[in-house]
Design a protein around this motif. Structure first.
Motif, PDB file in Angstrom:
ATOM      1  N   GLY A  60      42.243  31.244  68.322  1.00  0.00           N
ATOM      2  CA  GLY A  60      42.486  32.540  67.672  1.00  0.00           C
ATOM      3  C   GLY A  60      43.486  33.454  68.359  1.00  0.00           C
ATOM      4  N   ALA A  61      44.105  32.996  69.463  1.00  0.00           N
ATOM      5  CA  ALA A  61      45.139  33.836  70.084  1.00  0.00           C
ATOM      6  C   ALA A  61      46.383  33.825  69.198  1.00  0.00           C
ATOM      7  CB  ALA A  61      45.481  33.310  71.477  1.00  0.00           C
ATOM      8  N   LEU A  62      47.082  34.942  69.144  1.00  0.00           N
ATOM      9  CA  LEU A  62      48.305  35.022  68.326  1.00  0.00           C
ATOM     10  C   LEU A  62      49.561  35.032  69.178  1.00  0.00           C
ATOM     11  CD1 LEU A  62      47.457  37.554  65.486  1.00  0.00           C
ATOM     12  CD2 LEU A  62      47.299  35.076  65.487  1.00  0.00           C
ATOM     13  N   VAL A  63      49.387  35.273  70.482  1.00  0.00           N
ATOM     14  CA  VAL A  63      50.535  35.350  71.389  1.00  0.00           C
ATOM     15  C   VAL A  63      50.268  34.435  72.587  1.00  0.00           C
ATOM     16  CG1 VAL A  63      52.018  36.894  72.739  1.00  0.00           C
ATOM     17  CG2 VAL A  63      50.863  37.783  70.701  1.00  0.00           C
ATOM     18  N   LEU A  64      51.267  33.631  72.929  1.00  0.00           N
ATOM     19  CA  LEU A  64      51.179  32.753  74.104  1.00  0.00           C
ATOM     20  C   LEU A  64      51.804  33.468  75.295  1.00  0.00           C
ATOM     21  CD1 LEU A  64      50.728  29.869  75.348  1.00  0.00           C
ATOM     22  CD2 LEU A  64      53.072  29.333  74.601  1.00  0.00           C
ATOM     23  N   ARG A  65      51.052  33.572  76.388  1.00  0.00           N
ATOM     24  CA  ARG A  65      51.613  34.162  77.594  1.00  0.00           C
ATOM     25  C   ARG A  65      52.020  33.038  78.538  1.00  0.00           C
ATOM     26  NH1 ARG A  65      49.658  36.966  82.241  1.00  0.00           N
ATOM     27  NH2 ARG A  65      50.982  35.352  83.168  1.00  0.00           N
ATOM     28  N   GLY A  66      52.879  33.346  79.494  1.00  0.00           N
ATOM     29  CA  GLY A  66      53.288  32.363  80.486  1.00  0.00           C
ATOM     30  C   GLY A  66      54.507  32.902  81.209  1.00  0.00           C
ATOM     31  N   GLY A  67      54.455  32.888  82.537  1.00  0.00           N
ATOM     32  CA  GLY A  67      55.566  33.426  83.320  1.00  0.00           C
ATOM     33  C   GLY A  67      56.583  32.337  83.668  1.00  0.00           C
ATOM     34  N   ALA A  68      57.850  32.676  83.511  1.00  0.00           N
ATOM     35  CA  ALA A  68      58.928  31.770  83.923  1.00  0.00           C
ATOM     36  C   ALA A  68      59.600  32.338  85.174  1.00  0.00           C
ATOM     37  CB  ALA A  68      59.947  31.624  82.799  1.00  0.00           C
ATOM     38  N   PHE A  69      59.576  33.658  85.285  1.00  0.00           N
ATOM     39  CA  PHE A  69      60.049  34.345  86.492  1.00  0.00           C
ATOM     40  C   PHE A  69      58.813  34.983  87.105  1.00  0.00           C
ATOM     41  CE2 PHE A  69      63.656  34.167  83.620  1.00  0.00           C
ATOM     42  CZ  PHE A  69      64.678  33.742  84.459  1.00  0.00           C
ATOM     43  N   LYS A  70      58.361  34.453  88.243  1.00  0.00           N
ATOM     44  CA  LYS A  70      57.077  34.899  88.786  1.00  0.00           C
ATOM     45  C   LYS A  70      57.247  35.833  89.984  1.00  0.00           C
ATOM     46  CE  LYS A  70      53.773  34.093  87.508  1.00  0.00           C
ATOM     47  NZ  LYS A  70      53.114  34.868  86.402  1.00  0.00           N
ATOM     48  N   PHE A 120      31.374  46.167  66.046  1.00  0.00           N
ATOM     49  CA  PHE A 120      30.912  47.276  66.896  1.00  0.00           C
ATOM     50  C   PHE A 120      32.081  48.088  67.467  1.00  0.00           C
ATOM     51  CE2 PHE A 120      27.618  44.057  66.980  1.00  0.00           C
ATOM     52  CZ  PHE A 120      26.519  44.811  66.588  1.00  0.00           C
ATOM     53  N   SER A 121      33.284  47.620  67.190  1.00  0.00           N
ATOM     54  CA  SER A 121      34.460  48.375  67.629  1.00  0.00           C
ATOM     55  C   SER A 121      35.183  48.826  66.365  1.00  0.00           C
ATOM     56  CB  SER A 121      35.385  47.481  68.462  1.00  0.00           C
ATOM     57  OG  SER A 121      36.032  46.552  67.613  1.00  0.00           O
ATOM     58  N   LYS A 122      36.345  49.464  66.542  1.00  0.00           N
ATOM     59  CA  LYS A 122      37.089  49.869  65.343  1.00  0.00           C
ATOM     60  C   LYS A 122      38.145  48.823  65.009  1.00  0.00           C
ATOM     61  CE  LYS A 122      36.367  54.784  66.008  1.00  0.00           C
ATOM     62  NZ  LYS A 122      36.764  55.689  67.072  1.00  0.00           N
ATOM     63  N   ARG A 123      38.024  47.634  65.602  1.00  0.00           N
ATOM     64  CA  ARG A 123      39.054  46.612  65.431  1.00  0.00           C
ATOM     65  C   ARG A 123      38.448  45.338  64.840  1.00  0.00           C
ATOM     66  NH1 ARG A 123      40.888  50.489  67.182  1.00  0.00           N
ATOM     67  NH2 ARG A 123      42.366  50.920  68.846  1.00  0.00           N
ATOM     68  N   SER A 124      39.303  44.542  64.202  1.00  0.00           N
ATOM     69  CA  SER A 124      38.848  43.192  63.872  1.00  0.00           C
ATOM     70  C   SER A 124      39.839  42.213  64.491  1.00  0.00           C
ATOM     71  CB  SER A 124      38.722  43.011  62.367  1.00  0.00           C
ATOM     72  OG  SER A 124      39.951  43.301  61.774  1.00  0.00           O
ATOM     73  N   ILE A 125      39.329  41.057  64.873  1.00  0.00           N
ATOM     74  CA  ILE A 125      40.168  40.090  65.569  1.00  0.00           C
ATOM     75  C   ILE A 125      41.182  39.542  64.573  1.00  0.00           C
ATOM     76  CG2 ILE A 125      40.142  38.032  67.057  1.00  0.00           C
ATOM     77  CD1 ILE A 125      38.319  40.451  67.968  1.00  0.00           C
ATOM     78  N   CYS A 126      42.444  39.735  64.897  1.00  0.00           N
ATOM     79  CA  CYS A 126      43.499  39.342  63.962  1.00  0.00           C
ATOM     80  C   CYS A 126      43.627  37.828  63.939  1.00  0.00           C
ATOM     81  CB  CYS A 126      44.813  39.989  64.397  1.00  0.00           C
ATOM     82  SG  CYS A 126      46.118  39.676  63.237  1.00  0.00           S
ATOM     83  N   GLU A 127      43.581  37.249  62.738  1.00  0.00           N
ATOM     84  CA  GLU A 127      43.570  35.782  62.617  1.00  0.00           C
ATOM     85  C   GLU A 127      44.762  35.274  61.824  1.00  0.00           C
ATOM     86  OE1 GLU A 127      41.143  34.075  64.016  1.00  0.00           O
ATOM     87  OE2 GLU A 127      39.368  35.360  64.116  1.00  0.00           O
ATOM     88  N   GLN A 128      45.743  36.135  61.575  1.00  0.00           N
ATOM     89  CA  GLN A 128      46.788  35.747  60.624  1.00  0.00           C
ATOM     90  C   GLN A 128      47.674  34.588  61.114  1.00  0.00           C
ATOM     91  OE1 GLN A 128      48.749  39.684  61.130  1.00  0.00           O
ATOM     92  NE2 GLN A 128      50.627  38.522  60.811  1.00  0.00           N
ATOM     93  N   ALA A 129      48.315  33.950  60.162  1.00  0.00           N
ATOM     94  CA  ALA A 129      49.237  32.870  60.512  1.00  0.00           C
ATOM     95  C   ALA A 129      50.549  33.460  61.015  1.00  0.00           C
ATOM     96  CB  ALA A 129      49.484  32.005  59.284  1.00  0.00           C
ATOM     97  N   ILE A 130      51.242  32.723  61.869  1.00  0.00           N
ATOM     98  CA  ILE A 130      52.524  33.193  62.381  1.00  0.00           C
ATOM     99  C   ILE A 130      53.627  32.394  61.698  1.00  0.00           C
ATOM    100  CG2 ILE A 130      53.945  33.480  64.472  1.00  0.00           C
ATOM    101  CD1 ILE A 130      51.291  34.925  64.759  1.00  0.00           C
ATOM    102  N   ALA A 131      54.571  33.112  61.115  1.00  0.00           N
ATOM    103  CA  ALA A 131      55.705  32.427  60.488  1.00  0.00           C
ATOM    104  C   ALA A 131      56.663  31.947  61.579  1.00  0.00           C
ATOM    105  CB  ALA A 131      56.411  33.386  59.552  1.00  0.00           C
ATOM    106  N   VAL A 132      57.029  30.667  61.553  1.00  0.00           N
ATOM    107  CA  VAL A 132      57.983  30.200  62.592  1.00  0.00           C
ATOM    108  C   VAL A 132      59.372  30.004  61.979  1.00  0.00           C
ATOM    109  CG1 VAL A 132      56.451  29.175  64.265  1.00  0.00           C
ATOM    110  CG2 VAL A 132      57.074  27.840  62.262  1.00  0.00           C
TER     111      VAL A 132
END
Ligand code: PEP
Ligand code: MN
Length: 348
Positions: free
Chosen positions: A124-134, A336-348
């Protein structure tokens, strides 16, 4: 100072306000919304403030003139009452969606990043993290794969259908990193690298600005102000823990109260990074849930297919199974929060 126009104010009335301000040698910034607001972003000389406000107040179409008392202007909620929603290729951060960004601390190679990306996306993550310059504490630690890493990240993201965030450490690399990733991350150590902030501002690219390990809220928002005042309104704030007097049990002291404070005094989205904030993998799920309930707009979490082999930040990195379970907990907590977990598809 912000001048709020009445609903239906005409172009001429707006123009008259701008001209009056410009006569004093001050710049204006138009902020369209449900009603038009006109901002004066820079400091106004004390002897000019009152006469100018009085002149503006009586102009046709003007509803209200508000003084912005904070040292940061564009970042303040006084200046911009509506919450900013940053649109990253169709994913909206800062509104009602809760957006999770996850992946390894460092990009180590195609296989590692590809597996991490598939797993976090499936969970369910929508963004991939990862460092190339550390930005490593020691110059002898793994420094990242640099542009080679960014190329891997772009390929993997396109294959998997996920957005990307990666750190840029120097102003001359902003253009290069911006070519490959969707969100520029400015690391905690770089929060006051002013040339970097200016360059990130000029790029117009969405920016995830991390709070410095010892930065006050004012310093943090003034750093954001550098990006905003250079023409980039796509700024997201990231709380990632502060140095504390007790480092025996946790790496940093995650300042969850800062989420509420930042949302109160600024209109910018707030992301929490519990991985660096706490530094111990087993505490990350609870702190992630706490961040959602505390009002954050999203999370930045370190996840690796095999955390024991992670080349950086292994101790705070979740395995993919624990991450998937965490996503389930977040979904259950959504109501219980004011948010819902975003599940949308990502257009590539
Ligand atoms: C990171 O996100 O991997 C990182 C280096 O974070 P920070 O700048 O918060 O230390
Ligand atoms: Mn890390």
């Amino acid at each position: 100072m912000v001048i709020t126009m009445k609903p239906g104010a005409t172009e001429e009335q707006i123009q008259a306000v701008c001209s009056t301000i410009e006569e004093y040698g001050l710049d204006t910034l138009l902020m369209p919304g449900s009603v038009m607001a006109i901002g004066i972003p820079s400091a106004i000389p004390a002897d000019v403030r009152e006469p100018l406000a009085q002149k503006l107040q009586i102009l046709p179409g003007v509803s209200q003139v508000t003084h912005v008392s904070r040292s940061y202007k564009l970042a303040s909620r006084e200046f911009h009452p509506a919450s900013t929603v940053v649109n990253v290729r169709g994913v909206h951060i800062g509104g009602t969606d809760f957006v999770v960004m996850a992946g390894p601390c460092s990009i180590e190679g195609y296989e590692q990043l590809s597996e991490a990306a598939k797993e976090v996306r499936a969970a369910g993550a929508l963004v991939l993290r990862g460092g190339a310059f550390k930005p490593r504490t020691s110059p002898y630690s793994f420094q990242g794969l640099a542009v080679e890493g960014l190329k891997i990240m772009r390929q993997v993201a396109d294959e998997v259908g996920i957005l990307t965030v990666s750190e840029v450490m120097s102003p001359d690399l902003v253009e290069t990193v911006a070519e490959y990733v969707d969100i520029l991350q400015i690391g905690a150590r770089s929060m006051q690298n002013l040339p970097l902030l200016i360059e990130a501002g000029k790029s117009g690219k969405p920016v995830l600005l991390k709070r410095g390990p010892a930065a006050t809220i004012d310093e943090f928002l003034l750093a954001a102000e550098y990006i905003l005042s250079n023409g980039n309104s796509n700024v997201m704030l990231c709380e990632r823990g502060l140095v504390s007097f007790d480092r025996s049990y946790t790496r940093n002291l995650l300042d969850l109260a800062a989420v509420q404070v930042l949302k109160d005094h600024s209109h910018l989205p707030v992301i929490v990074d519990p991985s660096h904030g706490v530094g111990v993998a087993k505490y990350i799920p609870a702190m992630s849930c706490a961040a959602l309930v505390a009002g954050a707009d999203g999370l930045l979490i370190e996840v690796h297919p095999d955390p024991r082999r992670a080349m950086s930040d292994a101790a705070q990195t979740l395995d993919t199974k624990t991450f998937a379970e965490l996503m389930e907990s977040l979904r259950r907590l959504g109501p219980f929060s004011k948010r819902s977990i975003c599940e949308q598809a990502i257009a590539v």
